[in-house]
Design an enzyme around this catalytic site. Structure first.
Site: not given
Length: 207
Positions: A40, A129
């Site tokens: 990421e 998340k």
């Protein structure tokens, strides 16, 4: 295999935040050598779109690259155009979820409470998340009434506790500063240590 299937298989998403653009590729290569397959690049880093473009071009056949800290729909579009295969956000922003669904890429919004987690799932999140991930016990408490949700705790995950988070029901893990030190000098020794640290995380998750 779909991007989501890759995430659910490999589980560890390494977060690169605040790293100089020219250093991201060697870091990605070092982590790949240690078994990391998901990366990421946060959108509040320097020149993130070009970084995503470069790393995707060089590592795209081996590593899946996503964009993190995506707060608005236009940012999601730009990241996808640069080559991001998944989008992460620290918040629950419906327009970001909607845009990612429209673009056909994996969307992982941020949530914390059970209500937020459920709302994210209802709006079409592929994973959620959980940020900040305070403890394995909290993930267990959320998972119990919401077993269909793929939870991705982020923050505070270490090789010592990743197994406990997995047993608590986590489907994946966002790992940032515990893996990548953005301020470290990129020397051969640091890259060797990063590869070893990546191996430790992967081994701890599998054991």
């Amino acid at each position: 295999m779909s991007v989501l299937s890759h995430i659910l298989e490999h589980r560890i998403i390494a977060i690169v935040r605040g790293v100089k653009p020219e250093n991201v590729l060697p870091l990605a290569e070092a982590m790949y050598a240690g078994g990391i397959r998901l990366l990421e690049v946060t959108m509040n880093s320097e020149d993130p779109l070009n970084v995503i473009r470069e790393v995707s071009a060089k590592m795209g056949g081996k590593m899946i690259i996503g964009a993190g800290t995506v707060l608005e729909a236009p940012t999601a579009r730009e990241a996808a155009a640069a080559g991001a295969k998944f989008i992460l956000s620290p918040i629950l922003e419906p327009s970001v979820i909607e845009t990612a669904r429209e673009l056909g890429i994996v969307i992982i919004p941020g949530a914390y409470t059970a209500t937020e987690v459920y709302a994210a799932w209802k709006q079409g999140a592929d994973m959620i998340k959980v940020f900040p991930a305070t403890s394995p016990a909290y993930i267990r408490d959320i998972s119990a009434p919401l077993p269909k949700m793929h939870l991705l705790p982020t923050g505070g995950i270490t090789p010592e506790n990743i197994g406990e988070f997995r047993k608590a029901g986590a489907a994946g893990f966002g790992i940032g500063s515990a893996l990548v030190n953005a301020k470290a000098a990129i020397t051969p020794e640091y890259l060797r240590q990063l590869t070893e640290k990546s191996r430790q995380f992967v081994h701890a998750l599998q054991s």
